[in-house]
Design a protein around this motif. Sequence first.
Motif, PDB file in Angstrom:
ATOM      1  N   GLU A  45      22.832 -13.534 -24.681  1.00  0.00           N
ATOM      2  CA  GLU A  45      22.823 -13.323 -23.236  1.00  0.00           C
ATOM      3  C   GLU A  45      21.716 -14.174 -22.624  1.00  0.00           C
ATOM      4  OE1 GLU A  45      21.916  -9.738 -20.010  1.00  0.00           O
ATOM      5  OE2 GLU A  45      21.995  -9.319 -22.156  1.00  0.00           O
ATOM      6  N   VAL A  46      22.019 -14.836 -21.527  1.00  0.00           N
ATOM      7  CA  VAL A  46      21.044 -15.702 -20.856  1.00  0.00           C
ATOM      8  C   VAL A  46      20.749 -15.141 -19.468  1.00  0.00           C
ATOM      9  CG1 VAL A  46      20.548 -18.018 -19.983  1.00  0.00           C
ATOM     10  CG2 VAL A  46      21.875 -17.739 -22.087  1.00  0.00           C
ATOM     11  N   SER A  47      19.462 -15.003 -19.146  1.00  0.00           N
ATOM     12  CA  SER A  47      19.062 -14.618 -17.791  1.00  0.00           C
ATOM     13  C   SER A  47      18.082 -15.651 -17.253  1.00  0.00           C
ATOM     14  CB  SER A  47      18.433 -13.221 -17.777  1.00  0.00           C
ATOM     15  OG  SER A  47      17.273 -13.177 -18.584  1.00  0.00           O
ATOM     16  N   LEU A  48      18.126 -15.877 -15.950  1.00  0.00           N
ATOM     17  CA  LEU A  48      17.306 -16.904 -15.305  1.00  0.00           C
ATOM     18  C   LEU A  48      16.557 -16.296 -14.137  1.00  0.00           C
ATOM     19  CD1 LEU A  48      16.511 -19.911 -14.861  1.00  0.00           C
ATOM     20  CD2 LEU A  48      18.574 -20.129 -13.465  1.00  0.00           C
ATOM     21  N   SER A  49      15.263 -16.553 -14.062  1.00  0.00           N
ATOM     22  CA  SER A  49      14.470 -16.095 -12.923  1.00  0.00           C
ATOM     23  C   SER A  49      13.632 -17.255 -12.397  1.00  0.00           C
ATOM     24  CB  SER A  49      13.552 -14.932 -13.335  1.00  0.00           C
ATOM     25  OG  SER A  49      12.680 -15.325 -14.384  1.00  0.00           O
ATOM     26  N   GLU A  50      13.335 -17.215 -11.112  1.00  0.00           N
ATOM     27  CA  GLU A  50      12.532 -18.259 -10.472  1.00  0.00           C
ATOM     28  C   GLU A  50      11.189 -17.686 -10.030  1.00  0.00           C
ATOM     29  OE1 GLU A  50      15.268 -21.539  -8.370  1.00  0.00           O
ATOM     30  OE2 GLU A  50      15.360 -19.587  -7.392  1.00  0.00           O
ATOM     31  N   GLY A  51      10.209 -18.552  -9.914  1.00  0.00           N
ATOM     32  CA  GLY A  51       8.892 -18.135  -9.430  1.00  0.00           C
ATOM     33  C   GLY A  51       7.977 -19.334  -9.347  1.00  0.00           C
ATOM     34  N   ASP A  52       6.725 -19.108  -8.907  1.00  0.00           N
ATOM     35  CA  ASP A  52       5.789 -20.223  -8.920  1.00  0.00           C
ATOM     36  C   ASP A  52       5.260 -20.414 -10.339  1.00  0.00           C
ATOM     37  OD1 ASP A  52       3.095 -18.984  -9.350  1.00  0.00           O
ATOM     38  OD2 ASP A  52       3.488 -18.022  -7.431  1.00  0.00           O
ATOM     39  N   SER A  53       4.731 -21.585 -10.596  1.00  0.00           N
ATOM     40  CA  SER A  53       4.388 -21.957 -11.971  1.00  0.00           C
ATOM     41  C   SER A  53       3.327 -21.050 -12.573  1.00  0.00           C
ATOM     42  CB  SER A  53       3.918 -23.416 -12.000  1.00  0.00           C
ATOM     43  OG  SER A  53       4.979 -24.280 -11.654  1.00  0.00           O
ATOM     44  N   ASP A  54       2.302 -20.700 -11.803  1.00  0.00           N
ATOM     45  CA  ASP A  54       1.247 -19.841 -12.340  1.00  0.00           C
ATOM     46  C   ASP A  54       1.802 -18.498 -12.798  1.00  0.00           C
ATOM     47  OD1 ASP A  54      -0.540 -21.841 -11.796  1.00  0.00           O
ATOM     48  OD2 ASP A  54      -1.462 -20.866 -10.058  1.00  0.00           O
ATOM     49  N   ALA A  55       2.685 -17.913 -11.996  1.00  0.00           N
ATOM     50  CA  ALA A  55       3.269 -16.618 -12.347  1.00  0.00           C
ATOM     51  C   ALA A  55       4.169 -16.743 -13.571  1.00  0.00           C
ATOM     52  CB  ALA A  55       4.055 -16.051 -11.165  1.00  0.00           C
ATOM     53  N   LEU A  56       4.917 -17.844 -13.661  1.00  0.00           N
ATOM     54  CA  LEU A  56       5.804 -18.037 -14.809  1.00  0.00           C
ATOM     55  C   LEU A  56       5.016 -18.175 -16.108  1.00  0.00           C
ATOM     56  CD1 LEU A  56       8.416 -20.511 -13.290  1.00  0.00           C
ATOM     57  CD2 LEU A  56       8.802 -18.120 -13.897  1.00  0.00           C
ATOM     58  N   VAL A  57       3.902 -18.899 -16.051  1.00  0.00           N
ATOM     59  CA  VAL A  57       3.066 -19.049 -17.251  1.00  0.00           C
ATOM     60  C   VAL A  57       2.561 -17.685 -17.718  1.00  0.00           C
ATOM     61  CG1 VAL A  57       0.833 -19.924 -18.083  1.00  0.00           C
ATOM     62  CG2 VAL A  57       2.385 -21.436 -16.848  1.00  0.00           C
ATOM     63  N   GLU A  58       2.141 -16.841 -16.783  1.00  0.00           N
ATOM     64  CA  GLU A  58       1.680 -15.501 -17.156  1.00  0.00           C
ATOM     65  C   GLU A  58       2.820 -14.663 -17.724  1.00  0.00           C
ATOM     66  OE1 GLU A  58      -1.423 -14.434 -17.413  1.00  0.00           O
ATOM     67  OE2 GLU A  58      -1.887 -16.505 -16.900  1.00  0.00           O
ATOM     68  N   ASP A  59       4.028 -14.843 -17.197  1.00  0.00           N
ATOM     69  CA  ASP A  59       5.181 -14.113 -17.721  1.00  0.00           C
ATOM     70  C   ASP A  59       5.493 -14.539 -19.158  1.00  0.00           C
ATOM     71  OD1 ASP A  59       5.557 -12.587 -15.470  1.00  0.00           O
ATOM     72  OD2 ASP A  59       7.095 -13.878 -14.602  1.00  0.00           O
ATOM     73  N   VAL A  60       5.341 -15.835 -19.445  1.00  0.00           N
ATOM     74  CA  VAL A  60       5.543 -16.302 -20.817  1.00  0.00           C
ATOM     75  C   VAL A  60       4.490 -15.698 -21.737  1.00  0.00           C
ATOM     76  CG1 VAL A  60       5.488 -18.325 -22.331  1.00  0.00           C
ATOM     77  CG2 VAL A  60       6.699 -18.434 -20.147  1.00  0.00           C
ATOM     78  N   ARG A  61       3.240 -15.742 -21.308  1.00  0.00           N
ATOM     79  CA  ARG A  61       2.158 -15.183 -22.130  1.00  0.00           C
ATOM     80  C   ARG A  61       2.385 -13.705 -22.432  1.00  0.00           C
ATOM     81  NH1 ARG A  61      -1.996 -18.174 -18.678  1.00  0.00           N
ATOM     82  NH2 ARG A  61      -2.693 -19.912 -19.979  1.00  0.00           N
ATOM     83  N   ALA A 112       9.816 -21.245 -20.064  1.00  0.00           N
ATOM     84  CA  ALA A 112       9.830 -21.515 -18.628  1.00  0.00           C
ATOM     85  C   ALA A 112       9.638 -23.000 -18.364  1.00  0.00           C
ATOM     86  CB  ALA A 112       8.735 -20.721 -17.919  1.00  0.00           C
ATOM     87  N   LEU A 113      10.281 -23.471 -17.313  1.00  0.00           N
ATOM     88  CA  LEU A 113      10.072 -24.822 -16.800  1.00  0.00           C
ATOM     89  C   LEU A 113       9.066 -24.705 -15.671  1.00  0.00           C
ATOM     90  CD1 LEU A 113      11.070 -27.820 -16.922  1.00  0.00           C
ATOM     91  CD2 LEU A 113      12.630 -27.208 -15.056  1.00  0.00           C
TER      92      LEU A 113
END
Length: 289
Positions: free
Chosen positions: A121-137, A144-145
Amino acid sequence: MDLRQLEYFVAVAEEANFTKAAERVHITQSGVSAQIRQFEREVGAELFDRSSRIVRLTDAGIAALPHARAALAAAAAVQTAIDQVKGLVRGHLRLGMVTACTVTALFDALAAFHRAHPRIEVSLSEGDSDALVEDVRAGRIDIALVGAAGTTPADLAYRTVVSEGLVALVPEDHPLAGKESVGLRRLCAYPLICLPVGTGVRAVLDQASAAAGVRVDVALQATAPGAVMDLAARGLGVAVLSASMGADSKLTAVPITGIDVPAVLALVWRREDSTVLRALLPHCAAAGL
């Protein structure tokens, strides 16, 4: 006690919010709350302090959390081991992407990945880069791109997609339109239009201006590069974007000098081994990412 209850417990603990946890596990808030209450009755202790807007773990919850995570990881490992024997890859790929970034190669990679592994299953979310990096961590998303200034976070694995300088984008009748380049100090004499704080382009602009001792007047900001350019086309300021963002614009692109740090667009992910990511990354490479 079942794995579903453990999953909901961990989600609420990490999100500190029942609504966000429900969105994460794709059920209603009432469903999460009911399962957590049932879990608490089974273990004989309250796991969360619900007396404030932020949900906090009780002492019992703090003690239970690492074991719940370990149990979920063990269950996932059992399924992975069986799938590897059977030659299957399944699971859930959670992908993050910087807002309004249309990298067609990434979409091509996802399409090829889905064809090769339809059970994932694939899900996609958008956000600003700083928030995405924290979500990956934090493990909220798998990969994340993101945009960054110069380098990607040292604690994450990465693959650089684009590394380039910034340009000023102006209408053809603007004083800068006939220039081969523009220095940062001269550029900052004009009102600027840029992406918001938390994006790679904005981080490059802010860092360079601070290093040069130049005050930046960002008069307007928008989350989409197209909107930034539309505002500049109407004479509301000078658009500042990375070179590729303005490549197809009708505006005149003028390279900005005096900025040593490039704007980087990169895929980032945690260094831990992941069957799903091992399946995805070859498709990214094949698509040119």
